[in-house]
Scaffold this motif. Sequence first.
Motif, PDB file in Angstrom:
ATOM      1  N   THR A 108       0.836  -1.239   0.178  1.00 14.43           N
ATOM      2  CA  THR A 108       0.014  -0.172  -0.009  1.00 14.43           C
ATOM      3  C   THR A 108       0.727   1.306   0.110  1.00 14.43           C
ATOM      4  OG1 THR A 108      -0.114  -0.022   2.315  1.00 14.43           O
ATOM      5  CG2 THR A 108      -1.834  -1.129   1.197  1.00 14.43           C
ATOM      6  N   ARG A 134      -4.258   2.434  -3.533  1.00 19.17           N
ATOM      7  CA  ARG A 134      -5.494   1.990  -2.943  1.00 19.17           C
ATOM      8  C   ARG A 134      -6.184   1.550  -3.940  1.00 19.17           C
ATOM      9  NH1 ARG A 134      -7.744   7.409  -1.546  1.00 19.17           N
ATOM     10  NH2 ARG A 134      -6.365   7.865  -3.036  1.00 19.17           N
ATOM     11  N   THR A 135      -6.845   0.395  -3.705  1.00 19.06           N
ATOM     12  CA  THR A 135      -8.044  -0.313  -4.379  1.00 19.06           C
ATOM     13  C   THR A 135      -9.067   0.497  -4.484  1.00 19.06           C
ATOM     14  OG1 THR A 135      -6.913  -2.567  -3.513  1.00 19.06           O
ATOM     15  CG2 THR A 135      -9.296  -2.444  -4.698  1.00 19.06           C
ATOM     16  N   VAL A 136      -9.548   0.477  -5.754  1.00 16.58           N
ATOM     17  CA  VAL A 136     -10.759   1.401  -6.125  1.00 16.58           C
ATOM     18  C   VAL A 136     -12.050   0.695  -5.196  1.00 16.58           C
ATOM     19  CG1 VAL A 136     -12.358   2.190  -7.526  1.00 16.58           C
ATOM     20  CG2 VAL A 136      -9.995   2.327  -8.116  1.00 16.58           C
ATOM     21  N   LYS A 137     -12.718   1.357  -4.494  1.00 18.88           N
ATOM     22  CA  LYS A 137     -13.712   0.772  -3.883  1.00 18.88           C
ATOM     23  C   LYS A 137     -14.923  -0.140  -4.753  1.00 18.88           C
ATOM     24  CE  LYS A 137     -17.256   2.180  -0.500  1.00 18.88           C
ATOM     25  NZ  LYS A 137     -17.840   3.287   0.060  1.00 18.88           N
ATOM     26  N   ASN A 138     -15.215  -1.422  -4.462  1.00 21.94           N
ATOM     27  CA  ASN A 138     -16.208  -2.466  -5.129  1.00 21.94           C
ATOM     28  C   ASN A 138     -15.396  -2.846  -6.267  1.00 21.94           C
ATOM     29  OD1 ASN A 138     -18.112  -1.782  -3.426  1.00 21.94           O
ATOM     30  ND2 ASN A 138     -18.881  -0.010  -4.325  1.00 21.94           N
ATOM     31  N   HIS A 139     -14.139  -2.784  -6.415  1.00 18.99           N
ATOM     32  CA  HIS A 139     -13.572  -3.227  -7.797  1.00 18.99           C
ATOM     33  C   HIS A 139     -13.022  -4.499  -7.332  1.00 18.99           C
ATOM     34  CE1 HIS A 139     -10.350  -3.974 -10.735  1.00 18.99           C
ATOM     35  NE2 HIS A 139     -11.051  -3.118 -11.472  1.00 18.99           N
ATOM     36  N   GLN A 141     -11.222  -7.928  -7.227  1.00 23.67           N
ATOM     37  CA  GLN A 141      -9.626  -8.245  -7.014  1.00 23.67           C
ATOM     38  C   GLN A 141      -8.976  -9.210  -8.267  1.00 23.67           C
ATOM     39  OE1 GLN A 141      -7.318  -6.521  -5.104  1.00 23.67           O
ATOM     40  NE2 GLN A 141      -8.793  -5.322  -3.914  1.00 23.67           N
TER      41      GLN A 141
END
Length: 141
Positions: A108, A134-139, A141
């Motif tokens: 991160t 940061r992972t995009v919300k609701n994306h 994996q």
Amino acid sequence: MSQNLNAQCHCGGVKFTVELADGFNTVRRCNCSFCRMRGAVVVTATLSGIQIIEGKDLLTEYRFNTQEARHFFCAVCGIYTFHQRRSNPDQYGVNVACIEGVSPFDFTEIGVMDGVNHPKDGTSDGVVGILSFRTVKNHPQ
């Protein structure tokens, strides 16, 4: 306890094991002209920490500027695998993307070292910034 991790280039022509000097605690990027262009995230291994299993003849070496750092690439797929550091010639920087099961996006936050004002030239304090992911919300994996 140290552990040998399996690693390879993209095409699988160069296969090696790597024993990390301090696990993934040494993860970093660099802002020198070469590292900016290749964009790799690296971790540290000692010179004895890398064993080439297959494809030593496929490794191509690149040096620039002071000619001290030795950067190694697969001659077939072009992937940067590791380099012998200018800042510490007793160490390799190893491309984390070559290590089995590891992605640069697993981290991160990654410290960015000042390679423009190289520590060996006495003009740098080390870390000049932090690169974050940061992972995009609701994306998925």
